[in-house]
Design an enzyme around this catalytic site. Structure first.
Site, PDB file in Angstrom:
ATOM      1  N   TYR A 169       0.873  -1.184   0.000  1.00  0.00           N
ATOM      2  CA  TYR A 169       0.000   0.000   0.000  1.00  0.00           C
ATOM      3  C   TYR A 169       0.906   1.228   0.000  1.00  0.00           C
ATOM      4  O   TYR A 169       2.056   1.175  -0.426  1.00  0.00           O
ATOM      5  CB  TYR A 169      -0.915  -0.137   1.243  1.00  0.00           C
ATOM      6  CG  TYR A 169      -1.933   0.940   1.444  1.00  0.00           C
ATOM      7  CD1 TYR A 169      -2.955   1.149   0.525  1.00  0.00           C
ATOM      8  CD2 TYR A 169      -1.894   1.744   2.580  1.00  0.00           C
ATOM      9  CE1 TYR A 169      -3.896   2.138   0.732  1.00  0.00           C
ATOM     10  CE2 TYR A 169      -2.841   2.728   2.792  1.00  0.00           C
ATOM     11  CZ  TYR A 169      -3.838   2.925   1.858  1.00  0.00           C
ATOM     12  OH  TYR A 169      -4.766   3.901   2.059  1.00  0.00           O
ATOM     13  N   ARG A 222      -6.301  11.250 -10.400  1.00  0.00           N
ATOM     14  CA  ARG A 222      -5.549  11.891  -9.321  1.00  0.00           C
ATOM     15  C   ARG A 222      -5.061  10.788  -8.387  1.00  0.00           C
ATOM     16  O   ARG A 222      -5.641  10.553  -7.341  1.00  0.00           O
ATOM     17  CB  ARG A 222      -6.449  12.904  -8.595  1.00  0.00           C
ATOM     18  CG  ARG A 222      -5.736  13.826  -7.651  1.00  0.00           C
ATOM     19  CD  ARG A 222      -6.295  13.738  -6.229  1.00  0.00           C
ATOM     20  NE  ARG A 222      -5.844  12.558  -5.536  1.00  0.00           N
ATOM     21  CZ  ARG A 222      -6.268  12.173  -4.326  1.00  0.00           C
ATOM     22  NH1 ARG A 222      -7.186  12.857  -3.698  1.00  0.00           N
ATOM     23  NH2 ARG A 222      -5.801  11.089  -3.740  1.00  0.00           N
ATOM     24  N   LYS A 240      -5.903  -1.047  -2.182  1.00  0.00           N
ATOM     25  CA  LYS A 240      -6.990  -0.799  -1.224  1.00  0.00           C
ATOM     26  C   LYS A 240      -7.708  -2.114  -0.913  1.00  0.00           C
ATOM     27  O   LYS A 240      -8.073  -2.378   0.230  1.00  0.00           O
ATOM     28  CB  LYS A 240      -7.998   0.204  -1.801  1.00  0.00           C
ATOM     29  CG  LYS A 240      -7.434   1.595  -2.023  1.00  0.00           C
ATOM     30  CD  LYS A 240      -7.528   2.472  -0.792  1.00  0.00           C
ATOM     31  CE  LYS A 240      -6.784   3.786  -1.002  1.00  0.00           C
ATOM     32  NZ  LYS A 240      -6.717   4.634   0.170  1.00  0.00           N
ATOM     33  N   GLU A 311     -12.236   5.996  -5.671  1.00  0.00           N
ATOM     34  CA  GLU A 311     -10.896   6.295  -5.169  1.00  0.00           C
ATOM     35  C   GLU A 311     -10.093   7.117  -6.171  1.00  0.00           C
ATOM     36  O   GLU A 311     -10.036   6.783  -7.361  1.00  0.00           O
ATOM     37  CB  GLU A 311     -10.163   4.964  -4.909  1.00  0.00           C
ATOM     38  CG  GLU A 311      -8.851   5.105  -4.168  1.00  0.00           C
ATOM     39  CD  GLU A 311      -9.055   5.535  -2.715  1.00  0.00           C
ATOM     40  OE1 GLU A 311      -9.907   4.966  -2.022  1.00  0.00           O
ATOM     41  OE2 GLU A 311      -8.337   6.456  -2.273  1.00  0.00           O
ATOM     42  N   ASP A 312      -9.487   8.163  -5.689  1.00  0.00           N
ATOM     43  CA  ASP A 312      -8.532   8.956  -6.466  1.00  0.00           C
ATOM     44  C   ASP A 312      -9.088   9.481  -7.794  1.00  0.00           C
ATOM     45  O   ASP A 312      -8.454   9.387  -8.841  1.00  0.00           O
ATOM     46  CB  ASP A 312      -7.221   8.174  -6.654  1.00  0.00           C
ATOM     47  CG  ASP A 312      -6.472   8.040  -5.327  1.00  0.00           C
ATOM     48  OD1 ASP A 312      -7.012   8.471  -4.288  1.00  0.00           O
ATOM     49  OD2 ASP A 312      -5.350   7.507  -5.314  1.00  0.00           O
ATOM     50  N   ASP A 334     -13.600   7.513  -0.919  1.00  0.00           N
ATOM     51  CA  ASP A 334     -12.627   7.370   0.157  1.00  0.00           C
ATOM     52  C   ASP A 334     -11.846   8.659   0.402  1.00  0.00           C
ATOM     53  O   ASP A 334     -11.521   8.998   1.538  1.00  0.00           O
ATOM     54  CB  ASP A 334     -11.674   6.237  -0.217  1.00  0.00           C
ATOM     55  CG  ASP A 334     -10.712   5.910   0.902  1.00  0.00           C
ATOM     56  OD1 ASP A 334     -11.114   6.005   2.069  1.00  0.00           O
ATOM     57  OD2 ASP A 334      -9.564   5.554   0.594  1.00  0.00           O
ATOM     58  N   ASP A 335     -11.545   9.398  -0.666  1.00  0.00           N
ATOM     59  CA  ASP A 335     -10.727  10.603  -0.501  1.00  0.00           C
ATOM     60  C   ASP A 335     -11.527  11.735   0.114  1.00  0.00           C
ATOM     61  O   ASP A 335     -11.016  12.482   0.946  1.00  0.00           O
ATOM     62  CB  ASP A 335     -10.150  11.030  -1.853  1.00  0.00           C
ATOM     63  CG  ASP A 335      -9.348   9.901  -2.438  1.00  0.00           C
ATOM     64  OD1 ASP A 335      -8.301   9.571  -1.880  1.00  0.00           O
ATOM     65  OD2 ASP A 335      -9.812   9.296  -3.422  1.00  0.00           O
ATOM     66  N   ASN A 481       0.073  12.012  -0.011  1.00  0.00           N
ATOM     67  CA  ASN A 481       0.796  10.774  -0.291  1.00  0.00           C
ATOM     68  C   ASN A 481       1.324  10.781  -1.718  1.00  0.00           C
ATOM     69  O   ASN A 481       0.769  11.460  -2.557  1.00  0.00           O
ATOM     70  CB  ASN A 481      -0.161   9.582  -0.126  1.00  0.00           C
ATOM     71  CG  ASN A 481      -0.638   9.452   1.298  1.00  0.00           C
ATOM     72  OD1 ASN A 481       0.162   9.363   2.206  1.00  0.00           O
ATOM     73  ND2 ASN A 481      -1.950   9.461   1.482  1.00  0.00           N
TER      74      ASN A 481
HETATM   75  O1  LIG Z   1      -4.022   5.834  -0.591  1.00  0.00           O
HETATM   76  C1  LIG Z   1      -3.650   6.439   0.438  1.00  0.00           C
HETATM   77  O2  LIG Z   1      -2.619   6.155   1.045  1.00  0.00           O
HETATM   78  C2  LIG Z   1      -4.517   7.515   0.982  1.00  0.00           C
HETATM   79  C3  LIG Z   1      -5.357   8.081  -0.081  1.00  0.00           C
HETATM   80  O3  LIG Z   1      -6.477   7.670  -0.328  1.00  0.00           O
HETATM   81  C4  LIG Z   1      -4.768   9.099  -0.956  1.00  0.00           C
HETATM   82  O4  LIG Z   1      -3.703   9.627  -0.668  1.00  0.00           O
HETATM   83  O5  LIG Z   1      -5.384   9.348  -1.999  1.00  0.00           O
HETATM   84 MG   LIG Z   2      -7.037   8.001  -2.301  1.00  0.00          MG
END
Ligand SMILES: O=C([O-])CC(=O)C(=O)O
Ligand SMILES: [Mg+2]
Length: 640
Positions: A169, A222, A240, A311-312, A334-335, A481
């Site tokens: 991860y 992103r 994830k 996600e992202d 999640d973000d 991150n």
């Molecule tokens: O993935 C991760 O470590 C945390 C997260 O969702 C991001 O930074 O977009």
């Molecule tokens: Mg994320």
């Protein structure tokens, strides 16, 4: 072999020769004739019907396997080189990156790795102490294990979670995504592209598992703080979902990572011959939403009980997509929501460290750098937390100073979205003010970094934070991150604040040794603390939708799990070693909130009636644990 034939007479002779000489063997050209004009030696194509050259090799192989079975068979597998027509014929469409590569490209990629093993090439992050070549090597070893034995992979991950989370991860997964097109080996997850419009409802049936319980989807726009990585972003849903299995006990056979390919604006990646996504700029506007709608409808039709995590996605799509689906489906972003709840939980944890009550949240002055999906999600969630402590929305909003790459955001900006507008400062004279100047003027007690733009918390900014907080320890959360994108390392934060900072970063950081011999503990403010539990509670409870109240319950539960001993050390999150217990407790809190809203169904509803302990026990006992099970072979004709 190369044959040169000179003149028209010789061309006829050369054609005759071909009758006896197979021109291709196993698809490889053996003999090539180049015809040159007698007079001036220029090449020409001889007139007439091309020669017939029967090969001694069959032109096709008969296969009895389809879908994943076919891809897992090394004899018939072509990896990303399956042509489009074969993908349809053999049921592998969607199981491979959208663009068909060639054997030559695959061979070139292999030779590159053969001479220069990818894990030995210093990752981009290495200078910032993030991902080292050794971490990349370990990722590869784990990846190979996951490809050959998932039970063993999860047992190992389960037993060494704290050590391995940074490998499978964040931050190593960031390096994986940047290099995904070169690291690609085996199929994992599904790809839906703009070229699949009209076919997605059928394509979902290429996935071999009828019982999918969790899907994580990205459009790669992103990826962490690394920007647009196109279909390479699939590494994130994979990472994830590894956590879904290790932390929340979802069964590995029942999770599905997905990437939606709507092109990429990353021009160098698009031009890379090994990149296997569509080589077009990103599709936006109504067409983008039509593609996403088609995917969501297809997935939710085949797997109506699955929880779907976004996600992202970059903010311009993340917010509207969440609003579009959250009232109808079991989805969350999640973000926006996971990171936000995690940040709020960390602030409650920090108040515990400061020996202040939760109600003190409303007294803080908060500077947030980053106004994207994560930044604004965090700001909104903390404001919601303040409202729970009795503040009006306006009073809560006035506690924030939000900056983006143009500096402080004020109401004078013409292009403010509804997501940002309520948090824009009223005083236009401060429009665009720099971070350092804002910190000196406002004297914030909390500094949050969610910009994904690297070391924005400079020594001056960190020192100003320290000077502005003489009474209470400054709270500093660089949450971007991976490590290369975080706003300040733990060492920098501690050096500039004489070890006073209460520090938590998105990517893991080591504890800091101070010159006076003290060791200052630091925490990791990553949404991995919450998204597995939110998904588990919502899935087991079949709550139909995921509400703000359920997310708030998750945020409020997490700080309760930090032991008093760890609070005294300055830690604001619980230890990762107990991630399963954390997840079970978070899932229980989510389920209790859902129960209070009347959203629980089935067994969870019964357990809710018996109280939180019964829910907790049921949730813990529903979790997958990696161990070998007896395998049963069902002959054809016998129903399961
Ligand atoms: O993935 C991760 O470590 C945390 C997260 O969702 C991001 O930074 O977009
Ligand atoms: Mg994320």
């Amino acid at each position: 072999m190369l044959c040169l034939s000179l003149g028209r007479q010789q061309s006829a002779w050369a054609r005759a020769l071909l009758q006896f000489q197979p021109k291709f063997v196993g698809g490889k050209e053996l003999v090539r004739f180049i015809h040159l004009d007698e007079a001036d030696g220029t090449p020409y194509t001889p007139a007439g019907i091309p020669p017939y050259a029967p090969s001694l090799q069959p032109p096709a192989y008969v296969v009895r396997k389809t879908g994943f079975d076919l891809l897992k068979d090394p004899w018939c597998n072509k990896g990303s080189a399956f042509p489009r027509s074969e993908r349809d014929r053999l049921g592998v469409r969607g199981l491979l990156p959208p663009r068909s590569l060639t054997l030559e490209l695959q061979a070139a990629r292999f030779m590159e790795d053969y001479y220069h093993p990818r894990h030995l090439i210093p990752p981009e992050d290495v200078k910032s102490g993030g991902v080292t070549p050794e971490m990349a090597r370990r990722w590869k070893v784990l990846q190979e294990l996951q490809d050959r034995n998932e039970t063993l992979f999860y047992r190992v991950l389960f037993d060494h979670f704290t050590e391995m989370a940074p490998i499978i991860y964040t931050p190593t997964v960031g390096w994986v995504c940047v290099n995904f097109h070169k690291l690609y080996r085996r199929p994992r997850g599904m790809y839906f592209s703009a070229e699949d419009r009209g076919d997605m409802a059928a394509m979902v049936y290429n996935w071999p598992q009828q019982d999918v319980q969790a899907i994580v989807v990205t459009d790669g726009s992103r990826i962490l703080g690394l920007g647009d990585l196109g279909i390479n972003g699939l590494g994130i849903p994979i990472g994830k979902l590894d956590l879904y299995c290790a932390a929340a006990g979802f069964s590995p056979s029942k999770v599905l990572p997905v990437v939606i390919d709507v092109g990429t604006n990353n021009a160098p990646l698009r031009a890379d011959p090994h990149y296997a996504g569509l080589r077009i700029p990103r599709i936006t506007g109504p067409e983008y939403f039509a593609i996403l709608d088609e995917f969501v409808t297809a997935a939710m039709t085949r797997w109506p009980n699955a929880v779907l995590q976004f996600e992202d996605f970059s903010i311009e799509h993340a917010v509207p997509l969440l609003e579009r689906y959250r009232k109808h489906h079991l989805v969350f972003n999640d973000d926006i929501q996971g990171t936000a709840a995690t940040a709020l939980a960390g602030l409650y944890g920090a108040l515990r460290v400061l020996a202040q009550p939760a109600s003190a949240l409303g007294e803080q002055r908060i500077v947030c750098v980053g106004a994207g999906s994560a930044g604004m999600g965090v700001v909104r969630m903390i404001a919601a937390g303040m409202q729970k402590q009795g503040l009006s929305f306006e009073a809560a909003a006035s506690r924030f100073w939000v900056l983006d790459y143009n500096g402080l955001i004020t109401a004078s900006r013409p292009d403010l979205t509804n997501f940002v507008k309520p948090f824009a400062r009223r005083d236009a004279s401060h429009e665009g003010e720099s971070l350092l100047s804002v910190v000196k003027r406002v004297k914030p007690t909390i500094l949050l970094g969610l910009a994904g733009a690297g070391r924005l918390f400079t020594e001056q900014v960190l020192s100003a934070m320290n000077e502005g907080c003489p009474q209470q320890r400054p709270i500093i959360f660089p949450m971007s991150n991976p490590t290369s994108r975080m706003e300040a390392t733990a060492e920098e934060a501690m050096r500039c604040t004489a070890g006073r900072a209460i520090y938590a970063s998105g990517s893991p950081q080591p504890a800091v040794e101070m010159p006076d011999g003290r060791t200052v503990a630091v925490s990791q403010a990553n949404n991995m603390y919450l998204f597995p539990g939110v998904a588990l509670g919502a899935f087991l409870g079949q709550t139909r939708i995921i509400t703000d109240r359920m997310l708030m319950a998750a945020a409020e539960e997490l700080p309760k799990l930090v032991t008093q001993e760890d609070v005294e050390k300055g830690l604001v999150y619980p230890r990762l070693a107990s991630i399963r217990d954390i997840t079970a407790s978070v899932a229980t809190a989510v389920a209790v909130a859902a129960g209070e809203e009347g959203r629980l169904r089935g067994r969870m509803r019964e357990k809710f009636a018996l109280g939180p302990d019964a829910l907790h026990t049921f949730i813990s006992r529903s979790m997958f644990y990696p161990e070998y099970k007896a395998l049963v072979h069902l002959p054809r004709g016998i129903d399961e």
